[in-house]
Design an enzyme around this catalytic site. Structure first.
Site, PDB file in Angstrom:
ATOM      1  N   ASP A  30      21.897  76.030  75.413  1.00 30.28           N
ATOM      2  CA  ASP A  30      21.004  75.424  76.402  1.00 30.28           C
ATOM      3  C   ASP A  30      21.489  74.016  76.688  1.00 30.28           C
ATOM      4  O   ASP A  30      22.148  73.393  75.848  1.00 30.28           O
ATOM      5  CB  ASP A  30      19.565  75.366  75.893  1.00 30.28           C
ATOM      6  CG  ASP A  30      19.348  74.182  74.956  1.00 30.28           C
ATOM      7  OD1 ASP A  30      18.744  73.179  75.390  1.00 30.28           O
ATOM      8  OD2 ASP A  30      19.799  74.234  73.788  1.00 30.28           O
ATOM      9  N   ASP A  56      11.838  74.483  71.527  1.00 30.64           N
ATOM     10  CA  ASP A  56      12.375  73.495  70.595  1.00 30.64           C
ATOM     11  C   ASP A  56      11.189  72.849  69.892  1.00 30.64           C
ATOM     12  O   ASP A  56      10.122  72.678  70.474  1.00 30.64           O
ATOM     13  CB  ASP A  56      13.187  72.453  71.365  1.00 30.64           C
ATOM     14  CG  ASP A  56      13.927  71.497  70.449  1.00 30.64           C
ATOM     15  OD1 ASP A  56      13.826  71.653  69.219  1.00 30.64           O
ATOM     16  OD2 ASP A  56      14.596  70.596  70.969  1.00 30.64           O
TER      17      ASP A  56
END
Length: 376
Positions: A271, A92
């Site tokens: 996720d 990320d």
């Protein structure tokens, strides 16, 4: 990176496929355990591979940049070498973490100035710098730098935020395309589709992302306070535009129900910290329903944690023993709960994949949700 669709459900948008990366194949739909600072909390890499059977894990740019730092990671040969994980990694961009520092950051056209939550030191993230950091981390899939607006943002704020995110996305693409991977394998950028809960903004964001023709796409800014039905509606809006032949990643979502509803709407990758975070607090997801292992009712229950025996902890430990560990604040209890919950999430997406191939996904989803959402 290559994505091959294998099957599509006849009664929904659910589909399954194989995503091939420089570190191996990912069978979708997939759940990705979160390893924010280079480790999935309380879980060994061996357990992730052999028992949980994770095919990809996440790292976070913000946290890894601050500690251990990109110089250490680059000296180690990238995160794969540093944490002994030889399968795919997604990072990320750190955008969500930076923007959550409400009182310690300043957004500008150039990027974001922020202070570290560790020592208060001052830093700046620009789209270009975030691409360079992720190159050094060495993830197979890297995320664009974006602003993640609150779920209750008004239209004007959401529109201005999206326009900034789009300008930053173009800078991310330009930077990545002008640089080379550092460790001898391909790295792929996923744009993040923002737009809050506004249909026209989500459509505009998706169309802009698709025009940049990347290997896959992410849907961000959901599960941040908006009603669940609005989240599902925005997924549908975006997935009508995103290409069928590329993977779609719904960021930070969520509960088992959220995941199955996302799959039904055409999402491939998920996720969430929920399985490990909730596990460390004594909440277990099982094939029979949800358990609060701290409750006294489990004190003399010597049956397996999950009768389906999803991983080794289910075969070796009883509910009574696990309750004892949690009540005694033993670290092993946190580990067992984390391993089991991750195994459950991976079992859930694997079952979904099999039922998509079998052609009865929606019927299975309806029946399994009744069972796994029951409080035991």
């Amino acid at each position: 990176m290559h994505f091959k669709l294998l099957a599509k459900d006849k009664d929904s948008e659910a589909r399954c496929g194989i995503l091939t990366t420089g570190h191996g194949e990912i069978h979708t739909p997939i759940f990705m355990p979160v390893g924010t600072v280079g480790t999935v909390k309380a879980v060994h890499a061996r357990e992730l591979k052999q028992d949980i059977q994770a095919e990809i894990i996440l790292g976070n740019t913000y946290h890894l940049y601050l500690r251990p730092g990109t110089e250490v990671l680059q000296a180690a040969g990238g995160l794969h070498k540093f944490n002994a994980w030889d399968r795919p990694i997604l990072t990320d961009s750190g955008g969500f973490q930076v923007f959550s520092l409400t009182d310690n950051r300043k957004i500008t056209e150039e990027g974001v100035i922020f202070r570290s939550h560790i020592d208060g030191s001052k830093h700046m993230f620009t789209p270009e710098k975030v691409m360079d950091i992720q190159r050094k981390i060495g993830a197979d899939i890297i995320m664009a730098f974006d602003e993640c607006p609150p779920g209750n943002s008004d239209y004007r704020y959401a529109k201005n935020s999206l326009e900034l995110t789009q300008r930053w996305l173009e800078r991310c693409v330009a930077r990545l395309d002008s640089t080379e991977p550092l460790y001898g394998y391909e790295q792929n950028l996923f744009p993040i589709v923002q737009g809050c809960v506004y249909k026209d903004l989500r459509e505009r964001a998706a169309e802009h992302a698709v025009a940049l023709d990347r290997a896959g796409y992410a849907i961000g800014g959901l599960a941040v306070g908006e009603p669940t039905e609005q989240m599902y509606a925005m997924i549908e809006v975006v997935n009508r535009i995103l290409p069928q032949n590329k993977p779609r990643y719904l960021m930070g979502v969520g509960t088992p129900e959220n995941i199955l509803e996302g799959i039904a709407r055409g999402v491939d990758m998920f996720d969430c910290v929920m399985p490990t975070r909730n596990g460390r607090n004594g909440m277990l997801f099982t094939t029979e329903g949800v358990i609060n292992i701290k409750n006294q009712k489990w004190e003399r229950d010597f049956t397996p944690i999950d009768p389906a025996e999803l991983c080794y902890v289910d075969r070796e430990y009883s509910k009574a023993y696990l309750r004892h560990l949690i009540k005694a604040d033993e670290i092993l209890g946190l580990q067992i709960c984390s391993v089991h919950n991750l195994a459950f999430y991976l079992w859930l997406v694997k079952e979904a994949r099999q039922h998509i191939i079998a052609g009865d996904f929606m019927a299975w989803k309806t029946s399994v949700l009744k069972k796994i959402t029951t409080r035991l």
